[in-house]
Design a protein around this motif. Structure first.
Motif, PDB file in Angstrom:
ATOM      1  N   MET A   1       0.688  -1.888   0.092  1.00 21.00           N
ATOM      2  CA  MET A   1       0.156   0.069  -0.149  1.00 21.00           C
ATOM      3  C   MET A   1       0.557   1.092  -0.020  1.00 21.00           C
ATOM      4  O   MET A   1       1.934   1.048   1.180  1.00 21.00           O
ATOM      5  N   GLN A   2       0.617   2.085  -1.320  1.00 25.21           N
ATOM      6  CA  GLN A   2       1.397   3.718  -0.712  1.00 25.21           C
ATOM      7  C   GLN A   2       0.681   4.668  -0.034  1.00 25.21           C
ATOM      8  O   GLN A   2      -0.606   4.757  -0.175  1.00 25.21           O
ATOM      9  N   ILE A   3       1.534   5.504   0.452  1.00 28.34           N
ATOM     10  CA  ILE A   3       0.690   6.126   0.596  1.00 28.34           C
ATOM     11  C   ILE A   3       0.911   7.592   0.629  1.00 28.34           C
ATOM     12  O   ILE A   3       2.810   7.571  -0.118  1.00 28.34           O
ATOM     13  N   ILE A   4       0.477   8.298  -0.006  1.00 29.20           N
ATOM     14  CA  ILE A   4       0.218   9.500  -0.774  1.00 29.20           C
ATOM     15  C   ILE A   4       0.712  10.554   0.312  1.00 29.20           C
ATOM     16  O   ILE A   4       0.150  10.929   0.740  1.00 29.20           O
ATOM     17  N   PRO A   5       1.816  10.889  -0.024  1.00 31.10           N
ATOM     18  CA  PRO A   5       2.340  12.798   0.872  1.00 31.10           C
ATOM     19  C   PRO A   5       1.153  13.820   0.441  1.00 31.10           C
ATOM     20  O   PRO A   5       0.833  14.673   1.389  1.00 31.10           O
ATOM     21  N   ALA A   6       0.889  13.336  -0.569  1.00 30.99           N
ATOM     22  CA  ALA A   6       0.224  15.170  -1.126  1.00 30.99           C
ATOM     23  C   ALA A   6      -1.741  14.757  -0.059  1.00 30.99           C
ATOM     24  O   ALA A   6      -1.673  16.025   0.304  1.00 30.99           O
ATOM     25  N   LEU A   7      -2.095  13.517   0.111  1.00 34.84           N
ATOM     26  CA  LEU A   7      -3.213  13.766   0.543  1.00 34.84           C
ATOM     27  C   LEU A   7      -2.878  13.912   2.365  1.00 34.84           C
ATOM     28  O   LEU A   7      -3.973  14.503   2.630  1.00 34.84           O
ATOM     29  N   ILE A   8      -1.867  12.853   2.813  1.00 41.07           N
ATOM     30  CA  ILE A   8      -2.308  13.728   3.955  1.00 41.07           C
ATOM     31  C   ILE A   8      -1.636  15.053   4.275  1.00 41.07           C
ATOM     32  O   ILE A   8      -2.521  15.275   5.088  1.00 41.07           O
ATOM     33  N   TYR A   9      -1.476  15.625   3.142  1.00 42.37           N
ATOM     34  CA  TYR A   9      -1.122  17.464   3.526  1.00 42.37           C
ATOM     35  C   TYR A   9      -2.636  17.494   3.811  1.00 42.37           C
ATOM     36  O   TYR A   9      -2.771  18.924   4.454  1.00 42.37           O
ATOM     37  N   THR A  10      -3.087  17.265   2.913  1.00 38.73           N
ATOM     38  CA  THR A  10      -4.757  18.546   2.341  1.00 38.73           C
ATOM     39  C   THR A  10      -5.523  17.367   3.725  1.00 38.73           C
ATOM     40  O   THR A  10      -5.970  18.839   3.227  1.00 38.73           O
ATOM     41  N   ASN A  11      -5.438  16.358   4.293  1.00 44.22           N
ATOM     42  CA  ASN A  11      -5.913  16.379   4.990  1.00 44.22           C
ATOM     43  C   ASN A  11      -5.901  16.750   6.689  1.00 44.22           C
ATOM     44  O   ASN A  11      -6.450  17.257   7.203  1.00 44.22           O
ATOM     45  N   GLU A  12      -4.980  17.337   6.510  1.00 40.97           N
ATOM     46  CA  GLU A  12      -4.070  17.782   7.603  1.00 40.97           C
ATOM     47  C   GLU A  12      -4.436  19.344   7.814  1.00 40.97           C
ATOM     48  O   GLU A  12      -5.046  19.709   8.941  1.00 40.97           O
ATOM     49  N   ARG A  13      -4.360  20.033   7.018  1.00 38.43           N
ATOM     50  CA  ARG A  13      -4.830  21.484   6.265  1.00 38.43           C
ATOM     51  C   ARG A  13      -6.356  21.567   6.323  1.00 38.43           C
ATOM     52  O   ARG A  13      -6.647  22.569   7.216  1.00 38.43           O
ATOM     53  N   SER A  14      -7.685  20.777   6.035  1.00 34.05           N
ATOM     54  CA  SER A  14      -8.431  20.492   6.168  1.00 34.05           C
ATOM     55  C   SER A  14      -8.901  20.603   7.673  1.00 34.05           C
ATOM     56  O   SER A  14     -10.148  21.235   7.788  1.00 34.05           O
ATOM     57  N   SER A  15      -8.398  20.136   7.832  1.00 29.17           N
ATOM     58  CA  SER A  15      -8.317  18.992   9.149  1.00 29.17           C
ATOM     59  C   SER A  15      -8.292  20.519  10.439  1.00 29.17           C
ATOM     60  O   SER A  15      -9.005  20.845  11.736  1.00 29.17           O
ATOM     61  N   LYS A  16      -7.360  21.284  10.476  1.00 33.46           N
ATOM     62  CA  LYS A  16      -6.855  22.241  10.885  1.00 33.46           C
ATOM     63  C   LYS A  16      -7.940  23.797  10.689  1.00 33.46           C
ATOM     64  O   LYS A  16      -8.282  24.229  11.643  1.00 33.46           O
ATOM     65  N   LYS A  17      -8.386  23.254   9.166  1.00 35.91           N
ATOM     66  CA  LYS A  17      -9.239  25.009   8.787  1.00 35.91           C
ATOM     67  C   LYS A  17     -10.446  24.755   9.680  1.00 35.91           C
ATOM     68  O   LYS A  17     -11.430  25.155  10.474  1.00 35.91           O
ATOM     69  N   PHE A  18     -10.786  23.109   9.617  1.00 35.39           N
ATOM     70  CA  PHE A  18     -11.869  23.056  10.771  1.00 35.39           C
ATOM     71  C   PHE A  18     -12.252  23.474  11.886  1.00 35.39           C
ATOM     72  O   PHE A  18     -13.164  23.372  13.125  1.00 35.39           O
TER      73      PHE A  18
END
Length: 190
Positions: A1-18
């Protein structure tokens, strides 16, 4: 399973916004409960009870109330005691034949010869087991519940022996069986 760093960064950023949005809403919307206004005591002091106006009543001429004296029937009657029965004071002299009162007859089911021999052997076997288990208890210190149990067992054994004397083998067998079952508490565990 590959982890895509771009998705992790966007999820982290959206949770901070929320989280930031939730904090701002809490401060602006007033989630903090507001203090209820208290009742002013000054209003309480100005309220006075309203007293009724007195009526002009003169007692110079009291009204004439007619009444009659009548006998009221009694509502409660005294309870009479019944007359005591008279008993003859003479006692008959005891006769020599009535000095020994006969026992009440016992009603026991009729047993066949096989049933009788089985009842005798079961009774004797149960009594042997009960007395053996009671012998294990002698010399030991017992609690109140255990002493009560021992007295019940001895009562059943005595009752079984009395029934055996009266040839009531059905009752003797049941009493001996009760003594055996209760005495199993004192038997050593296998």
């Amino acid at each position: 399973m590959q982890i895509i760093p771009a998705l992790i960064y966007t999820n982290e950023r959206s949770s901070k916004k929320f989280l930031l949005l939730a904090c701002v809403c809490a401060l602006l919307c007033g989630c903090v409960p507001r203090k209820r206004p208290s009742f002013p005591v000054s209003q309480l002091a100005t309220n006075h009870p309203v007293a009724p106006q007195p009526l002009d009543v003169s007692l110079a001429d009291p009204p004439d109330i007619p009444f009659e004296v009548a006998l009221v029937p009694r509502l409660v009657f005294p309870r009479g005691t019944p007359a005591k029965p008279r008993v003859a004071t003479t006692t008959p002299a005891p006769s020599p034949a009535s000095a020994e009162t006969p026992r009440d007859p016992t009603i026991a089911p009729e047993l066949s010869d096989e049933q009788l021999s089985a009842a005798i052997s079961e009774t004797q076997q149960s009594l042997i087991v009960a007395e053996r288990n009671l012998g294990l208890v002698q010399g030991k210190t017992l609690g109140s519940a255990q002493q009560d149990l021992v007295s019940k067992i001895r009562g059943f054994v005595d009752s079984a022996r009395e029934a055996m004397k009266q040839n009531d083998w059905h009752r003797a067998r049941s009493q001996a069986k009760k003594a055996e079952v209760l005495s199993k508490e004192f038997a050593p565990n296998p």
